[in-house]
Design an enzyme around this catalytic site. Structure first.
Site, PDB file in Angstrom:
ATOM      1  N   LYS A 168      -0.912  -1.520  15.776  1.00  0.00           N
ATOM      2  CA  LYS A 168      -1.218  -1.427  17.198  1.00  0.00           C
ATOM      3  C   LYS A 168      -0.141  -2.073  18.070  1.00  0.00           C
ATOM      4  O   LYS A 168      -0.124  -1.862  19.278  1.00  0.00           O
ATOM      5  CB  LYS A 168      -2.588  -2.020  17.479  1.00  0.00           C
ATOM      6  CG  LYS A 168      -3.682  -1.179  16.820  1.00  0.00           C
ATOM      7  CD  LYS A 168      -5.066  -1.592  17.258  1.00  0.00           C
ATOM      8  CE  LYS A 168      -6.138  -0.660  16.716  1.00  0.00           C
ATOM      9  NZ  LYS A 168      -6.449  -0.914  15.304  1.00  0.00           N
TER      10      LYS A 168
HETATM   11  C1  LIG Z   1      -7.221  -0.061  14.652  1.00  0.00           C
HETATM   12  C2  LIG Z   1      -7.045  -0.109  13.183  1.00  0.00           C
HETATM   13  C3  LIG Z   1      -7.363   0.997  12.376  1.00  0.00           C
HETATM   14  C4  LIG Z   1      -7.969   2.246  12.952  1.00  0.00           C
HETATM   15  O1  LIG Z   1      -7.081   2.962  13.772  1.00  0.00           O
HETATM   16  P1  LIG Z   1      -7.624   4.081  14.769  1.00  0.00           P
HETATM   17  O2  LIG Z   1      -6.461   4.537  15.553  1.00  0.00           O
HETATM   18  O3  LIG Z   1      -8.672   3.422  15.601  1.00  0.00           O
HETATM   19  O4  LIG Z   1      -8.213   5.157  13.910  1.00  0.00           O
HETATM   20  C5  LIG Z   1      -7.110   0.906  11.027  1.00  0.00           C
HETATM   21  N1  LIG Z   1      -6.607  -0.215  10.478  1.00  0.00           N
HETATM   22  C6  LIG Z   1      -6.304  -1.292  11.212  1.00  0.00           C
HETATM   23  C7  LIG Z   1      -5.786  -2.504  10.543  1.00  0.00           C
HETATM   24  C8  LIG Z   1      -6.503  -1.270  12.578  1.00  0.00           C
HETATM   25  O5  LIG Z   1      -6.217  -2.349  13.311  1.00  0.00           O
END
Ligand SMILES: *Cc1c(COP(=O)(O)O)cnc(C)c1O
Length: 433
Positions: free
Chosen positions: A107
């Site tokens: 993210k």
């Molecule tokens: C946010 C997140 C996900 C899921 O991603 P999405 O885009 O919401 O499907 C998976 N793994 C981790 C570690 C995350 O932080």
């Protein structure tokens, strides 16, 4: 580029409007009207480009009409100041390590890009103050908060479910101070997300405050996630393994995988995608039955995927014109229990020495079970295992080394505001600002 709403009831928006508003007025998600394919020459030469060069060309296809070239290039190069290496695990399975950024999860890419792009628009408009609302199941809050930390004219409110994020995750957005405020909600992630959505729909609030969303529903966070799919492919190509490439994405709100589907639409030669779910397997069920039945999320050890009504499902539908047949032709799904996730972390560590985090473990397992001998599989290792320290240590029965970046966060003091999951309370708080 213009953006339409997946609900088709809101006016067409410019990039600037889509980024500043986050969500369309009809509660739909913004989608670019066109997805430009990149030229064959780009793909022919992709393995010779740096990650930043490649990402800039992708960014140019999305944002080039709306952001001056030098500004866009600067935003891309600043955002991607860390590597995303492709690491061989075993057999025909590779890990795309998305955890080398400041908060050790994928993210960071979207969070950093959005902070810079929104900052650009705010300076351009001479706006005095924008409030970013973000609901988090763990990693979004830290990536967005750190991306925006110290950015003039922007205040970030992170809403997170009390007791449902790991201590390390919590420290990453509750210890920053400055323009970051953490709101600890007595509820689930879905409750947090519902509060944010309600706030955008509330007329009185929007007259009082300039609000925007930094969830993956915001195009400025969502689209840049396409960058690393190109880089994964380029690294496979370098290894001579790019034929029959399969990408598996541990999925919760489905922003990450949808960005990958966009990359494919731009011509990236990925054969197929796998969406790996934990027990919150609404999308998996949809693939099997054609019916989308959201339900309250349940807590799992892969907590960033504990989503009961994935926001970006609307984008998947829009991308494939609501065709279940078209969707299942390119995407398959898997669903795993906590027990299976534990088993996978343990066995992969014992066999190969590679330490998976609980989310990546879902991705790995889906490849291990679902790849044909001819295919090459990449799973997105979406966070560093040390972000889920207690879980991972209890599985492997060993101490896990905590990266320095994480140790720094642990030293800070948690500061948060307790709040119920009632919208009236949240609204009263925002009105009092
Ligand atoms: C946010 C997140 C996900 C899921 O991603 P999405 O885009 O919401 O499907 C998976 N793994 C981790 C570690 C995350 O932080």
């Amino acid at each position: 580029m213009k953006y339409y709403s997946t609900n088709q009831q809101a006016p067409i928006a410019s990039l600037e409007e889509a980024v500043v508003k986050g969500l369309a007025a009809d509660k739909g998600l913004f989608m670019p009207e066109t997805i430009k394919a990149l030229p064959q020459s780009f793909y022919d030469n992709i393995e010779n480009l740096s990650f930043q060069e490649m990402a800039y060309q992708v960014a140019d296809a999305f944002f080039g009409e709306d952001v001056p070239a030098e500004t866009l290039k600067q935003i891309v190069y600043d955002t991607l100041n860390f590597d995303v290496p492709l690491v061989h695990v075993n057999d025909n399975i590779y890990s795309l390590e998305l955890f080398h950024g400041p908060t050790l999860a994928f993210k960071d890419v979207g969070g950093r890009f959005m902070a810079r792009l929104l900052g650009y628009f705010i300076r351009k408009e001479g706006k005095d103050k924008v409030n970013v609302l973000v609901a988090t199941s763990g990693d979004t809050g830290s990536a967005v908060a750190n991306g925006f930390l110290g950015v003039d004219g922007i205040h970030v409110y992170v809403l997170y479910p009390k007791g449902k994020v790991s201590e390390i995750q919590e420290k990453q957005f509750t210890t920053l101070g400055q323009n970051i405020t953490a709101l600890e909600i007595d509820g689930t992630f879905d409750d947090c997300q519902a509060l944010v959505k309600s706030a955008f729909m509330d007329k009185e609030l929007n007259e009082h405050l300039q609000l925007t969303s930094a969830n993956s529903i915001n195009v400025a966070r969502f689209l840049p996630q396409a960058f690393y799919y190109f880089y994964a492919y380029a690294q496979l190509k370098k290894l001579g393994k790019a034929d029959e490439a399969v990408i598996c994405v541990p999925s919760g709100n489905f922003g990450n995988i949808t960005a990958g589907l966009f990359a494919k639409r731009m011509g990236l030669p990925i054969k197929r995608f796998i969406a790996a779910n934990n027990r919150n397997d609404i999308f998996f069920q949809y693939l099997q039955t054609g019916e989308y039945n959201p339900r309250p999320s349940v807590a799992t050890i892969a907590n960033a995927m504990d989503v009961g009504d994935p926001s970006n499902f609307a984008r998947v539908l829009a991308l494939y014109n609501n065709s279940h047949e078209a969707i299942t032709a390119e995407i398959t799904g898997t669903t795993y229990t906590d027990e299976q996730i534990r088993e996978t972390v343990k066995s992969v560590y014992d066999k190969t020495g590679y330490l998976l985090d609980p989310h990546g473990a879902c991705g790995y397992r889906a490849l291990q079970e679902g790849l044909s001998a001819k295919e090459n599989g990449v799973f997105l290792e979406t966070a560093h295992p040390a972000k889920f320290l207690d879980t991972v240590e209890s599985i492997v029965g060993e101490k896990v080394e905590i990266p320095l970046k994480l140790q720094e966060f642990m030293k800070g003091e948690k500061q948060s505001i307790d709040m119920s999951k009632e919208f009236a309370d949240f609204k009263a708080y925002l009105l009092s600002l």
